[in-house]
Structure formats: C-alpha cells, structure tokens
Design an enzyme around this catalytic site. Structure first.
Site, PDB file in Angstrom:
ATOM      1  N   THR A 138      23.737 -43.843 -73.233  1.00 26.30           N
ATOM      2  CA  THR A 138      23.722 -44.731 -72.077  1.00 26.30           C
ATOM      3  C   THR A 138      24.534 -46.004 -72.330  1.00 26.30           C
ATOM      4  OG1 THR A 138      22.240 -46.222 -70.871  1.00 26.30           O
ATOM      5  CG2 THR A 138      21.487 -45.504 -73.008  1.00 26.30           C
ATOM      6  N   ASP A 139      24.987 -46.643 -71.259  1.00 21.14           N
ATOM      7  CA  ASP A 139      25.673 -47.938 -71.407  1.00 21.14           C
ATOM      8  C   ASP A 139      24.693 -49.043 -71.796  1.00 21.14           C
ATOM      9  OD1 ASP A 139      24.324 -48.109 -68.971  1.00 21.14           O
ATOM     10  OD2 ASP A 139      26.031 -48.855 -67.822  1.00 21.14           O
ATOM     11  N   GLU A 140      23.377 -48.743 -71.683  1.00 18.18           N
ATOM     12  CA  GLU A 140      22.388 -49.787 -71.980  1.00 18.18           C
ATOM     13  C   GLU A 140      22.378 -50.182 -73.457  1.00 18.18           C
ATOM     14  OE1 GLU A 140      18.610 -49.451 -69.987  1.00 18.18           O
ATOM     15  OE2 GLU A 140      19.448 -48.109 -68.482  1.00 18.18           O
ATOM     16  N   TYR A 163      13.742 -48.677 -74.895  1.00 23.52           N
ATOM     17  CA  TYR A 163      14.535 -47.496 -74.512  1.00 23.52           C
ATOM     18  C   TYR A 163      15.953 -47.600 -75.066  1.00 23.52           C
ATOM     19  CZ  TYR A 163      17.692 -44.670 -71.645  1.00 23.52           C
ATOM     20  OH  TYR A 163      18.695 -43.818 -71.233  1.00 23.52           O
ATOM     21  N   LYS A 167      17.941 -45.383 -77.970  1.00 25.03           N
ATOM     22  CA  LYS A 167      19.202 -44.653 -77.739  1.00 25.03           C
ATOM     23  C   LYS A 167      20.283 -45.162 -78.696  1.00 25.03           C
ATOM     24  CE  LYS A 167      19.992 -41.917 -74.991  1.00 25.03           C
ATOM     25  NZ  LYS A 167      19.812 -40.435 -74.964  1.00 25.03           N
TER      26      LYS A 167
HETATM   27  N1  LIG Z   1      19.677 -41.127 -65.727  1.00 24.12           N
HETATM   28  C1  LIG Z   1      20.672 -41.953 -66.036  1.00 24.12           C
HETATM   29  O1  LIG Z   1      21.091 -42.759 -65.197  1.00 24.12           O
HETATM   30  C2  LIG Z   1      21.304 -41.890 -67.401  1.00 24.12           C
HETATM   31  C3  LIG Z   1      22.465 -42.627 -67.636  1.00 24.12           C
HETATM   32  C4  LIG Z   1      23.092 -42.537 -68.889  1.00 24.12           C
HETATM   33  C5  LIG Z   1      22.548 -41.727 -69.872  1.00 24.12           C
HETATM   34  N2  LIG Z   1      21.394 -41.038 -69.627  1.00 24.12           N
HETATM   35  C6  LIG Z   1      20.868 -40.187 -70.698  1.00 24.12           C
HETATM   36  O2  LIG Z   1      20.966 -38.855 -70.239  1.00 24.12           O
HETATM   37  C7  LIG Z   1      19.889 -38.074 -70.739  1.00 24.12           C
HETATM   38  C8  LIG Z   1      19.165 -37.401 -69.596  1.00 24.12           C
HETATM   39  O3  LIG Z   1      18.685 -38.391 -68.696  1.00 24.12           O
HETATM   40  P1  LIG Z   1      17.839 -37.978 -67.403  1.00 24.12           P
HETATM   41  O4  LIG Z   1      17.917 -39.105 -66.454  1.00 24.12           O
HETATM   42  O5  LIG Z   1      18.224 -36.626 -66.978  1.00 24.12           O
HETATM   43  O6  LIG Z   1      16.382 -37.932 -68.031  1.00 24.12           O
HETATM   44  P2  LIG Z   1      15.054 -37.277 -67.450  1.00 24.12           P
HETATM   45  O7  LIG Z   1      13.949 -38.185 -67.884  1.00 24.12           O
HETATM   46  O8  LIG Z   1      15.197 -36.953 -66.008  1.00 24.12           O
HETATM   47  O9  LIG Z   1      14.949 -35.875 -68.227  1.00 24.12           O
HETATM   48  C9  LIG Z   1      14.657 -35.801 -69.584  1.00 24.12           C
HETATM   49  C10 LIG Z   1      14.247 -34.372 -69.884  1.00 24.12           C
HETATM   50  O10 LIG Z   1      13.998 -34.281 -71.300  1.00 24.12           O
HETATM   51  C11 LIG Z   1      12.806 -33.534 -71.509  1.00 24.12           C
HETATM   52  N3  LIG Z   1      12.195 -33.979 -72.759  1.00 24.12           N
HETATM   53  C12 LIG Z   1      11.630 -35.193 -73.006  1.00 24.12           C
HETATM   54  N4  LIG Z   1      11.138 -35.210 -74.252  1.00 24.12           N
HETATM   55  C13 LIG Z   1      11.416 -33.993 -74.824  1.00 24.12           C
HETATM   56  C14 LIG Z   1      11.158 -33.426 -76.092  1.00 24.12           C
HETATM   57  N5  LIG Z   1      10.497 -34.101 -77.043  1.00 24.12           N
HETATM   58  N6  LIG Z   1      11.594 -32.175 -76.340  1.00 24.12           N
HETATM   59  C15 LIG Z   1      12.263 -31.455 -75.377  1.00 24.12           C
HETATM   60  N7  LIG Z   1      12.489 -31.963 -74.135  1.00 24.12           N
HETATM   61  C16 LIG Z   1      12.084 -33.212 -73.868  1.00 24.12           C
HETATM   62  C17 LIG Z   1      11.942 -33.852 -70.296  1.00 24.12           C
HETATM   63  O11 LIG Z   1      10.949 -32.852 -70.095  1.00 24.12           O
HETATM   64  C18 LIG Z   1      12.965 -33.928 -69.185  1.00 24.12           C
HETATM   65  O12 LIG Z   1      13.145 -32.662 -68.577  1.00 24.12           O
HETATM   66  C19 LIG Z   1      19.008 -39.029 -71.531  1.00 24.12           C
HETATM   67  O13 LIG Z   1      19.321 -38.889 -72.886  1.00 24.12           O
HETATM   68  C20 LIG Z   1      19.408 -40.410 -71.026  1.00 24.12           C
HETATM   69  O14 LIG Z   1      19.262 -41.378 -72.050  1.00 24.12           O
HETATM   70  C21 LIG Z   1      20.763 -41.100 -68.415  1.00 24.12           C
END
Ligand SMILES: NC(=O)c1ccc[n+]([C@@H]2O[C@H](COP(=O)([O-])OP(=O)(O)OC[C@H]3O[C@@H](n4cnc5c(N)ncnc54)[C@H](O)[C@@H]3O)[C@@H](O)[C@H]2O)c1
Length: 338
Positions: A138-140, A163, A167
């Site tokens: 993430t950019d965070e 968080y 990351k």
């Molecule tokens: N949503 C955003 O805006 C955003 C932006 C940049 C980066 N990201 C990164 O992208 C990735 C996905 O984000 P998202 O928004 O889809 O998240 P989300 O919370 O919607 O989904 C996360 C998924 O991971 C699964 N999970 C959690 N813990 C687990 C474990 N211990 N073992 C196996 N599965 C597990 C959950 O069941 C869920 O299905 C993350 O790593 C997040 O940091 C998200």
C-alpha cells in the site's frame, strides 16, 4: 500452463484479480483464503471455473504453507492476504502483525524452499520457469503528505498506523529475501482502490449503505483528508503487468491520479444516488452527511506518482473516476437492494 497462487483471493482486490486472471490468461489459479470476516463468501463458494481451485487455509500456519507449496508447485504468487482496515488495526493490532508480517514471512520462506537450492541458485526445474512472487502493498507505508508532493518509489517509509507499519514490515521482509537469497520477488504499493466486492466497512460502501438506509453518513473529522483513488480492475491489470514484466527486486507505485477529499467522495456518491434512486421525501442524500470524531493519527493526504510504472511497463488506468464510481454505485445498489 502456470500454477498461480493468489492469497486473499476471496477479498476485495483478490477476487477481482482472480476474475481478471481467468479472463486474461490460460493459467490455473489457486485461491488460498482463511475466509475472515472480510472475505466475500459468495465469491469463495459460488464462483466456479475449471481453472480455479479454492483452498481454505491460514497463511500464518507455517507447516500448512510449506506443504501447500510442495504439493502444488506454484510458480507465480500474488500475495494479497492481509488484515486491511486501519480502524481495526487501531482497535486490535495484534492480528495485523500476525497475518501481515508472520504470514508474509511464511509465504516467502515456502517460495524460497520450493524454487531455490541455496541463496541465488534456482532448482533446475524452476530456473526455466522464471518464478515470481508479487507482494501487494500500500502507499500508506510512506506515511502522510501535506498539500504538496507525491510518493515516489524513493520516498522513505514512514508508516503511521499499526496497519501501515505491518505492511511496511512485510515490504522490508520481501526485500530482505531478494537481497539475501535472490528470491525473485517484486512489490507494488498502490493507492486506495474502489469497485465491486469491497467490504461494507470501507468508505465508499459505508456512504452508499448509510445513504440507502436513511442513517447518518459518517465522515471523519472535517472530511478534508485526501486519498488517491484507483478502480480495482485497473489495479489488477497493473499487478498482472508487474508480475509478468518487472525485474526482480523492483518496486512500483500504482495510482490513478485521482486525488479526492473524503467529503467530496461522499457528496459525489450522494449526487449519483439523488439521480438514480431519489429519496422518497425529495431531500438530497447529502443532508445525511454527519461529521464524526476523527480517527486517531488520521493521515492527511496520500498521492502517488505513478510515472515509473507508466514509463517502464506502459501501464495506464483505463477507468476515470467518473466512470468507475458510477459502475461501483450501480453494483452496490444491486447488492443492498437484493
Ligand atoms: N483496498 C485497498 O484500497 C488497498 C490498496 C493498496 C493495497 N492493498 C493491499 O491489497 C491487499 C488486499 O486488500 P483488500 O482490500 O482486498 O483486502 P480485504 O480485507 O478485502 O481481503 C483480505 C483477504 O485476505 C484474507 N485473509 C486475511 N487473513 C488471512 C490469513 N491469515 N490467511 C489467509 N487469508 C487471509 C481475508 O479472508 C480476505 O479475503 C492487502 O494486502 C492490502 O494491504 C489494498
């Protein structure tokens, strides 16, 4: 045919990525997900394809992860499984460290054991396959910006929530595996995503859900915090491009050049709803917007400079915010009205 592991494939971005990969590659996809509260159970259980295998499991379970890599011989990994909601990381940080740090470590180590004989030496089978581990971050991790400036790949890490700190830690672990063992890994740091299948707790679904239920639409602080929004399928396309083309050890910032204040997002969604599903009393949905106590340590502004991925890998987002948010609102209207 490649054997592709997607961790967190039942979550928001992971589920969209799986759909994207099934439509744009001929590879077999293994969706590994623990199915936490954040997972889309409908996607996990009811989305079927002959090139998709769902595996329920926890990335924190070291023995299980080692076994899974040996059993399926994955040659590409998209690692998205994470705890992802900043507010939850303030309430309950421990699970963020366990999943985002320890879980990432388990995956890196399992990939290293499967693909490599010793540091910098691939096993013969994998040498020709050119395996890749893409860590989705993430950019965070860069912290917060004032009104000016952008995050580049050279911006020093300065995470400010549990968080973003978890990351950032996982990003450092990935780079340590690249530098120490020669693991073929790359990192993307993306801005805020929006689109179908995002969990109800996140800003855009909250605004739509509260508007439709007639409840106050909560906006933190004065609503002036700025985020840089990217439609989720544009992110998926960037991830595929990076996994296929990036050199080992590279990192890419991914963003949509769509800086918008939280209050403007809320107002924009309310205006769309006023047109497509006006309130019965004729009042605008924006009348429901209510400022609430700010999140502790709330980062003011995130903004990505995506020129590296644009220049090196010719990636460009296809969606404008106007077209993407319209599709998103339509998707949630169907979900919340069904
Ligand atoms: N949503 C955003 O805006 C955003 C932006 C940049 C980066 N990201 C990164 O992208 C990735 C996905 O984000 P998202 O928004 O889809 O998240 P989300 O919370 O919607 O989904 C996360 C998924 O991971 C699964 N999970 C959690 N813990 C687990 C474990 N211990 N073992 C196996 N599965 C597990 C959950 O069941 C869920 O299905 C993350 O790593 C997040 O940091 C998200």
């Amino acid at each position: 045919m490649h054997k592709i592991l997607v961790t967190g494939g039942a979550g928001f971005i992971g589920s969209n990525l799986i759909e994207y990969l099934l439509n744009n590659t001929s590879d077999h996809i293994y969706n590994l997900d623990k199915l936490t509260y954040a997972a889309d159970l409908d996607f996990a259980h009811n989305y079927h394809h002959d090139r998709l295998t769902f595996i329920k499991g926890d990335i924190c379970d070291t023995a299980f992860i080692q076994h899974l890599f040996q059993e399926h011989q994955f040659d590409k990994v998209y690692h998205l499984a994470a705890e992802s909601h900043v507010d939850n990381s303030i309430e309950n940080p421990q699970v963020f460290i366990e999943t985002n740090v320890n879980g990432t470590f388990n995956l890196l180590h399992a990939a290293y054991h499967l693909w490599m004989e010793q540091p910098r030496v691939f096993k013969p089978d994998f040498k020709t396959m050119q395996p890749r581990f893409l860590h989705i971050s993430t950019d965070e991790v860069y912290g917060s910006l004032e009104d000016d400036g952008f995050f580049t790949e050279k911006t020093p890490y300065a995470p400010s929530s549990p968080y973003s700190a978890s990351k950032a830690s996982s990003d450092h672990l990935v780079m340590s595996y690249v530098h120490t063992y020669g693991l073929p890994a790359v990192i993307t740091n993306c801005s805020n995503n929006y689109g179908p299948r995002q969990h109800d707790e996140k800003l855009i679904p909250v605004v739509i859900r509260k508007a439709l239920s007639g409840e106050p639409i909560p906006i933190y602080g004065d609503g002036r915090n700025v985020r840089d929004w990217l439609y989720v399928t544009d992110h998926c396309q960037a991830l595929h491009t990076v996994l296929e083309n990036a050199s080992i050890g590279e990192n890419y910032n991914v963003g949509g050049k769509n800086e918008i204040r939280n209050i403007d997002i809320a107002n924009h969604i309310c205006e769309i709803l006023d047109t497509v599903m006006p309130r019965k009393d004729g009042q605008p949905y924006a009348a429901q917007i209510t400022y609430v106590k700010d999140r502790p340590g709330h980062d003011y502004r995130y903004a990505i400079d995506p020129s590296k991925i644009e220049k090196d890998l010719q990636w460009q987002p296809a969606e404008t915010f106007k077209s993407g948010i319209k599709k998103t609102v339509e998707w949630y209207l169907k979900k919340y009205n069904s």
